[in-house]
Scaffold this active site. Structure first.
Site, short mmCIF file in Angstrom:
data_model
loop_
_atom_site.label_atom_id
_atom_site.label_comp_id
_atom_site.label_asym_id
_atom_site.label_seq_id
_atom_site.Cartn_x
_atom_site.Cartn_y
_atom_site.Cartn_z
N HIS A 100 -3.38 -35.54 37.33
CA HIS A 100 -2.10 -35.49 38.03
C HIS A 100 -1.19 -36.65 37.65
O HIS A 100 -1.64 -37.77 37.40
CB HIS A 100 -2.32 -35.48 39.53
CG HIS A 100 -3.07 -36.69 40.05
ND1 HIS A 100 -2.43 -37.86 40.39
CD2 HIS A 100 -4.39 -36.89 40.27
CE1 HIS A 100 -3.32 -38.74 40.81
NE2 HIS A 100 -4.51 -38.18 40.75
N ASP A 101 0.10 -36.37 37.57
CA ASP A 101 1.15 -37.37 37.40
C ASP A 101 1.13 -38.06 36.04
O ASP A 101 1.79 -39.09 35.86
CB ASP A 101 1.09 -38.44 38.51
CG ASP A 101 1.17 -37.83 39.89
OD1 ASP A 101 2.18 -37.18 40.18
OD2 ASP A 101 0.21 -38.00 40.68
N GLY B 227 -5.32 -40.11 36.72
CA GLY B 227 -3.97 -39.93 37.23
C GLY B 227 -3.02 -41.04 36.83
O GLY B 227 -3.41 -42.19 36.66
#
Length: 265
Positions: free
Chosen positions: A122-123, A140
């Site tokens: 994520h991200d 992340g």
């Protein structure tokens, strides 16, 4: 009209370009956007608000756009994954959508190759022409610069930044930022030198490469003062070399962000 296998499940609302091909047993969410000439070869899951740019090919078993492995943010309606053009995404690759911490967005650039079982968390922001080999995983909020190569079974810690055309050796654990054009490997990863071959193959002038090598030796292996003093001196000494200045700017930004740079032995 798109070529869609009868066993594929396409939710109402999904946007699929007329030249796309959707193979057997694929599942595409209602908010997905599939670009021109995209090929999902079979058993591919496109979850949530995921965009796949034109010409990208996705192999069986890939799962793209699923919720992040971030406790409490697994199911955010705003979360999205944006994948660029002309990528090769091999079997069982996973790429996760973003969290509120980074505007809900994970971004993958153009022209990359993501080999079997590699993972983009994520991200993350992944640049263009990045290669992640088998089982390479990034945590992340990781940033990967254009043209970087991550070796098999390596793991990159969350929040780490890897510079342009850097190389990470196989079975390495990367817990600190990696300078542009750097080569790191080991557990934990250490800076071993510069990606001279990659720089040369990219058409970079030999004179610039030699200057980068001299700057590397001065900053990371020099005996004059401490690291910060050598960095400041190099900024003046190599001010006419754009590549060295790119490295110095990267290091300064890393130190400013309190992430720390991978250093040489």
């Amino acid at each position: 009209m798109a070529k869609i296998h009868p066993t594929a499940i396409i939710e109402d609302g999904a946007q699929i370009a007329a030249t796309a091909e959707i193979g057997p047993m694929c599942w595409i969410s209602s908010r997905a956007k599939i670009g021109e000439n995209v090929k999902l070869l079979g058993q591919v899951t496109i979850y949530g608000n995921t965009t796949i740019g034109e010409g990208t090919i996705v192999f069986p078993g890939a799962r793209l756009g699923c919720g992040p492995q971030d406790h409490g943010n697994e199911f955010q309606e705003e979360a999205k994954l944006i994948i660029g053009k002309n990528n090769i995404i091999r079997e069982n690759v996973t790429m996760h959508a973003g969290t509120p911490k980074e505007h809900f967005t994970t971004v993958v650039g153009d022209g990359g190759m993501f080999m079997i079982n590699s993972h983009v968390a994520h991200d993350c922001i992944v640049g263009d022409n990045v290669i992640m080999t088998n089982n390479a995983v990034i945590g992340g909020h990781v940033h990967i610069g254009d043209g970087a190569i991550l070796g098999g079974n390596c793991a990159v810690h969350q929040f780490v930044h890897i510079g342009r055309k850097a190389m990470v050796g196989g079975v390495s654990g990367v817990a600190r930022d990696v300078i542009p054009f750097g080569i790191v490997n080991g557990m934990p990863a250490r800076l071993r030198g510069l990606n001279v071959i990659g720089m040369s193959r990219s058409g970079i002038d030999e004179k610039q490469i030699k200057a980068c090598t001299r700057a590397f030796m001065f900053i990371f292996k020099g005996n004059e003062g401490n690291f910060e003093q050598r960095l400041a001196a190099a900024e003046e000494k190599f001010k006419d070399n754009d590549m060295v200045m790119e490295q110095i700017a990267f290091i300064k930004e890393s130190l400013k962000g309190k992430r720390n740079v991978t250093v040489a032995e």
